[in-house]
Motif scaffolding. Structure first.
Motif, PDB file in Angstrom:
ATOM      1  N   UNK A  13       0.833  -1.210   0.000  1.00 57.53           N
ATOM      2  CA  UNK A  13       0.000   0.000   0.000  1.00 57.53           C
ATOM      3  C   UNK A  13       0.866   1.258   0.000  1.00 57.53           C
ATOM      4  N   UNK A  14       1.894   1.290   0.823  1.00 54.71           N
ATOM      5  CA  UNK A  14       2.777   2.455   0.905  1.00 54.71           C
ATOM      6  C   UNK A  14       3.491   2.692  -0.425  1.00 54.71           C
ATOM      7  N   UNK A  15       3.976   1.635  -1.048  1.00 56.23           N
ATOM      8  CA  UNK A  15       4.675   1.805  -2.322  1.00 56.23           C
ATOM      9  C   UNK A  15       3.710   2.158  -3.450  1.00 56.23           C
ATOM     10  N   UNK A  16       2.488   1.671  -3.395  1.00 55.08           N
ATOM     11  CA  UNK A  16       1.485   2.065  -4.398  1.00 55.08           C
ATOM     12  C   UNK A  16       1.174   3.550  -4.265  1.00 55.08           C
ATOM     13  N   UNK A  17       1.053   4.037  -3.054  1.00 51.98           N
ATOM     14  CA  UNK A  17       0.828   5.474  -2.841  1.00 51.98           C
ATOM     15  C   UNK A  17       2.015   6.285  -3.358  1.00 51.98           C
ATOM     16  N   UNK A  18       3.209   5.782  -3.116  1.00 53.74           N
ATOM     17  CA  UNK A  18       4.404   6.494  -3.594  1.00 53.74           C
ATOM     18  C   UNK A  18       4.408   6.562  -5.122  1.00 53.74           C
ATOM     19  N   UNK A  19       4.065   5.478  -5.774  1.00 53.93           N
ATOM     20  CA  UNK A  19       3.995   5.489  -7.240  1.00 53.93           C
ATOM     21  C   UNK A  19       2.990   6.518  -7.738  1.00 53.93           C
ATOM     22  N   UNK A  20       1.834   6.583  -7.071  1.00 54.32           N
ATOM     23  CA  UNK A  20       0.820   7.567  -7.470  1.00 54.32           C
ATOM     24  C   UNK A  20       1.317   8.988  -7.261  1.00 54.32           C
ATOM     25  N   UNK A  21       2.033   9.223  -6.177  1.00 49.52           N
ATOM     26  CA  UNK A  21       2.562  10.562  -5.909  1.00 49.52           C
ATOM     27  C   UNK A  21       3.610  10.949  -6.957  1.00 49.52           C
ATOM     28  N   UNK A  22       4.449  10.018  -7.346  1.00 46.72           N
ATOM     29  CA  UNK A  22       5.453  10.293  -8.375  1.00 46.72           C
ATOM     30  C   UNK A  22       4.771  10.647  -9.688  1.00 46.72           C
ATOM     31  N   UNK A  23       3.726   9.900 -10.032  1.00 49.94           N
ATOM     32  CA  UNK A  23       2.976  10.178 -11.257  1.00 49.94           C
ATOM     33  C   UNK A  23       2.301  11.539 -11.190  1.00 49.94           C
ATOM     34  N   UNK A  24       1.674  11.846 -10.063  1.00 47.37           N
ATOM     35  CA  UNK A  24       1.017  13.143  -9.902  1.00 47.37           C
ATOM     36  C   UNK A  24       2.023  14.278 -10.042  1.00 47.37           C
ATOM     37  N   UNK A  48       6.931  11.875   4.972  1.00 46.59           N
ATOM     38  CA  UNK A  48       6.048  10.924   5.663  1.00 46.59           C
ATOM     39  C   UNK A  48       6.384   9.493   5.256  1.00 46.59           C
ATOM     40  N   UNK A  49       6.707   9.286   3.982  1.00 44.03           N
ATOM     41  CA  UNK A  49       7.065   7.956   3.492  1.00 44.03           C
ATOM     42  C   UNK A  49       8.347   7.458   4.175  1.00 44.03           C
ATOM     43  N   UNK A  50       9.315   8.344   4.301  1.00 47.74           N
ATOM     44  CA  UNK A  50      10.573   7.960   4.961  1.00 47.74           C
ATOM     45  C   UNK A  50      10.343   7.614   6.428  1.00 47.74           C
ATOM     46  N   UNK A  58       0.648   1.703  11.861  1.00 54.53           N
ATOM     47  CA  UNK A  58      -0.654   1.971  11.259  1.00 54.53           C
ATOM     48  C   UNK A  58      -0.875   3.475  11.148  1.00 54.53           C
ATOM     49  N   UNK A  59      -0.502   4.220  12.169  1.00 52.15           N
ATOM     50  CA  UNK A  59      -0.681   5.679  12.148  1.00 52.15           C
ATOM     51  C   UNK A  59       0.100   6.311  11.003  1.00 52.15           C
ATOM     52  N   UNK A  60       1.292   5.836  10.771  1.00 54.65           N
ATOM     53  CA  UNK A  60       2.100   6.395   9.678  1.00 54.65           C
ATOM     54  C   UNK A  60       1.545   5.991   8.317  1.00 54.65           C
ATOM     55  N   UNK A  61       1.010   4.798   8.217  1.00 53.47           N
ATOM     56  CA  UNK A  61       0.371   4.393   6.968  1.00 53.47           C
ATOM     57  C   UNK A  61      -0.871   5.246   6.715  1.00 53.47           C
ATOM     58  N   UNK A  62      -1.630   5.518   7.749  1.00 51.83           N
ATOM     59  CA  UNK A  62      -2.807   6.372   7.596  1.00 51.83           C
ATOM     60  C   UNK A  62      -2.418   7.785   7.183  1.00 51.83           C
TER      61      UNK A  62
END
Length: 89
Positions: A13-24, A48-50, A58-62
């Motif tokens: 989930x975290x890496x999928x979000x990172x991919x979306x952020x890079x694309x954005x 936040x990712x780092x 869980x809090x950091x993932x949220x």
């Protein structure tokens, strides 16, 4: 109790979000009115990712997932003709 599949899903989930952020960021950097905002948002996300990668909780993932809301809001504003760009308004 966390299982290995929970941990795998969390990282996925975290890496999928990172991919979306890079694309954005790549999409918006070409947009003259949104480029700087996209870079600032990405910088905030990257921090936040780092933190998440340092100690995945869980809090950091949220906190990472909250960036999806910001991405959706920006995407809506960029594509919505009712939101004039900064230079048109």
């Amino acid at each position: 109790m966390h299982t290995d599949s929970d941990i795998s899903w969390t990282y996925a989930r975290a890496f999928a979000l990172r991919d979306r952020m890079i694309t954005l960021r790549a999409d918006l950097c070409a947009h003259p009115d949104w480029g700087q905002s996209a870079c600032t948002l990405f910088d905030r996300f990257d921090m936040a990712f780092r933190f998440f990668m340092d100690a995945p909780t869980v809090a950091r993932l949220l906190r990472l997932a909250a960036f999806e809301t910001e991405m959706a809001d920006i995407a809506r504003r960029v594509s919505d003709p009712r939101w004039p760009s900064c230079g048109q308004g």
